[in-house]
Design an enzyme around this catalytic site. Structure first.
Site, mmCIF file in Angstrom:
data_model
loop_
_atom_site.group_PDB
_atom_site.id
_atom_site.type_symbol
_atom_site.label_atom_id
_atom_site.label_comp_id
_atom_site.label_asym_id
_atom_site.label_seq_id
_atom_site.Cartn_x
_atom_site.Cartn_y
_atom_site.Cartn_z
ATOM 1 N N CYS A 113 -0.665 -1.630 8.475
ATOM 2 C CA CYS A 113 -1.691 -2.415 7.451
ATOM 3 C C CYS A 113 -2.372 -1.453 6.957
ATOM 4 O O CYS A 113 -2.920 -1.648 5.699
ATOM 5 C CB CYS A 113 -2.199 -3.496 8.381
ATOM 6 S SG CYS A 113 -1.468 -4.705 9.092
ATOM 7 N N HIS A 252 -7.917 -4.918 3.253
ATOM 8 C CA HIS A 252 -6.651 -5.469 3.935
ATOM 9 C C HIS A 252 -6.805 -6.835 4.056
ATOM 10 O O HIS A 252 -7.971 -7.225 4.422
ATOM 11 C CB HIS A 252 -6.462 -4.614 4.845
ATOM 12 C CG HIS A 252 -5.339 -5.242 5.587
ATOM 13 N ND1 HIS A 252 -4.049 -5.539 5.139
ATOM 14 C CD2 HIS A 252 -5.163 -5.510 6.940
ATOM 15 C CE1 HIS A 252 -3.245 -6.024 6.059
ATOM 16 N NE2 HIS A 252 -3.980 -5.933 7.177
ATOM 17 N N ASN A 282 -0.819 -12.025 5.316
ATOM 18 C CA ASN A 282 -1.151 -10.591 5.527
ATOM 19 C C ASN A 282 0.323 -9.798 5.175
ATOM 20 O O ASN A 282 1.524 -10.255 5.800
ATOM 21 C CB ASN A 282 -1.396 -10.223 7.315
ATOM 22 C CG ASN A 282 -1.406 -8.814 7.401
ATOM 23 O OD1 ASN A 282 -1.148 -8.038 6.511
ATOM 24 N ND2 ASN A 282 -1.998 -8.635 8.441
#
Ligand code: ACO
Length: 325
Positions: A113, A252, A282
């Site tokens: 990520c 993020h 996500n």
């Protein structure tokens, strides 16, 4: 001395939208649980045969068009992904081929990520040193392919997508200061001792298979808030800036609770925090450039604004990038 200026951005989301209600037909979950714990309402899922490079290529083309830069002028492609088309070659080389480029260097960066922040940092260092002059940094993922669709604690959290930026090395007169446009700094960190909190239980060298994502959600959550705050503080300190100087948080997108706690830390009102997790879930390395593209596209982010990007992912890896738009 060169400075990396972002001159274009683009994004791509697969057309198929899967809502929380859709998922509740597959696993024992419900819309209220997912929304309350994560802020996620829906996610985009790649079609059969649609690969990470297809998503990344579409985002890259849009970023090039926005920058008014021909693919041939790019001499570096960095693709951040943990879901490459194949073990090798790099997904970046497939995107390079798709763009019709015959020159330049293309490779992948794997930091889960945090991948986009890592990719930005790598490209920024190439441009600052003069080893490249124009770069494409892409975050592209098809996490749907590594999810255990029987595991409700993870399959509801992720989605597929891609985002990209064009960076151009601009010669800078005089010493750097916080008012310059472009990437002001990047800070990268990792700590391999946290492997078991977030990993994929397969790979070429271990199981000779792709594997599925495994996560200790609470453990990740606890670390995410602390680590990303450290990376944000480091960025401000390195540039002699304070939270009050930041115009936009472009974080993020993993969980609305993590995003809100980072916004509070910077004393930013919620309308200065770019949120896409509700619609994209996500998307790992793609989440920051997807959010950036949205806020630039709808006119929220304007030239001269100061943007804080931060991320954390498997490894653990984490980091921040401070950018004057
Ligand atoms: N639907 C319904 N119930 C569920 C679901 C679901 N989809 N998933 C788990 N539950 C249940 C659990 O079984 C548990 O039940 P129990 O108490 O009877 O055992 C209960 O809900 C609570 O589970 P927890 O895991 O403790 O829930 P928590 O409040 O920690 O929320 C979550 C889980 C959303 C995963 C949270 O920990 C989180 O967001 N962590 C961060 C993880 C993350 O974002 N990872 C992405 C990669 S890293 C990054 O991007 C930062």
């Amino acid at each position: 001395m060169f400075r990396s200026l972002v001159t274009g951005c683009g994004a791509y989301l697969p057309s198929q939208v899967v809502t929380n209600a859709d998922l509740s037909k597959r696993v024992d979950t419900d819309d209220a649980w997912i929304r309350q714990r994560t802020g996620i309402c829906q996610r985009h899922i790649a079609a059969e045969g649609e690969m990470t490079s297809d998503l990344g290529l579409a985002a890259a083309k849009e970023a090039l068009a926005q920058a008014g830069v021909a693919a041939d002028a790019i001499d570096l492609i960095v693709c951040a992904t943990s879901t490459p088309d194949e073990t090798f070659p790099a997904t970046a080389t497939r995107i390079q081929y798709g763009l019709g480029m015959a020159g330049g260097a293309a490779f992948d960066v794997q930091a889960v990520c945090s991948g986009f922040v890592y990719g930005l940092s790598v490209a920024d260092n190439f441009l600052r040193s003069g080893q490249a002059s124009k770069a494409l940094v892409i975050g592209a993922e098809t996490f749907s392919r590594i999810l255990d669709w029987e595991d409700r604690s993870t399959c509801v959290l992720f989605g597929d997508g891609a985002g990209a930026v064009v960076l151009e090395g601009i010669k800078q007169d005089g010493p750097a200061n916080g008012k310059d446009r472009g990437i002001l700094s990047t800070h990268l960190y990792s700590d391999g001792s946290h492997h078991d909190a977030l990993y994929v239980d397969g790979g070429p060298s271990s199981t000779q298979s792709v594997g599925h994502l495994r996560m200790e959600g609470r453990e990740v959550f606890r670390h995410a808030v602390v680590r990303m705050a450290e990376a944000v503080d480091a960025a401000l300190e390195a540039n002699g800036l304070t939270p009050g100087d930041v115009d936009w948080l472009v974080p993020h997108q993993a969980n609305i609770r993590i995003i809100e706690s980072m916004g509070k830390r910077l004393n930013l009102p919620s309308d200065r925090v770019v949120v896409t997790v509700d619609r994209h879930a996500n998307t790992s390395a793609a989440s920051i450039p997807l959010a950036l593209n949205e806020a630039v596209g709808d006119g929220r982010i304007r030239s001269g604004d100061l943007l804080m990007m931060e991320a954390m992912g498997g490894g653990f890896t984490w980091g921040s990038a401070l950018v004057r738009w």
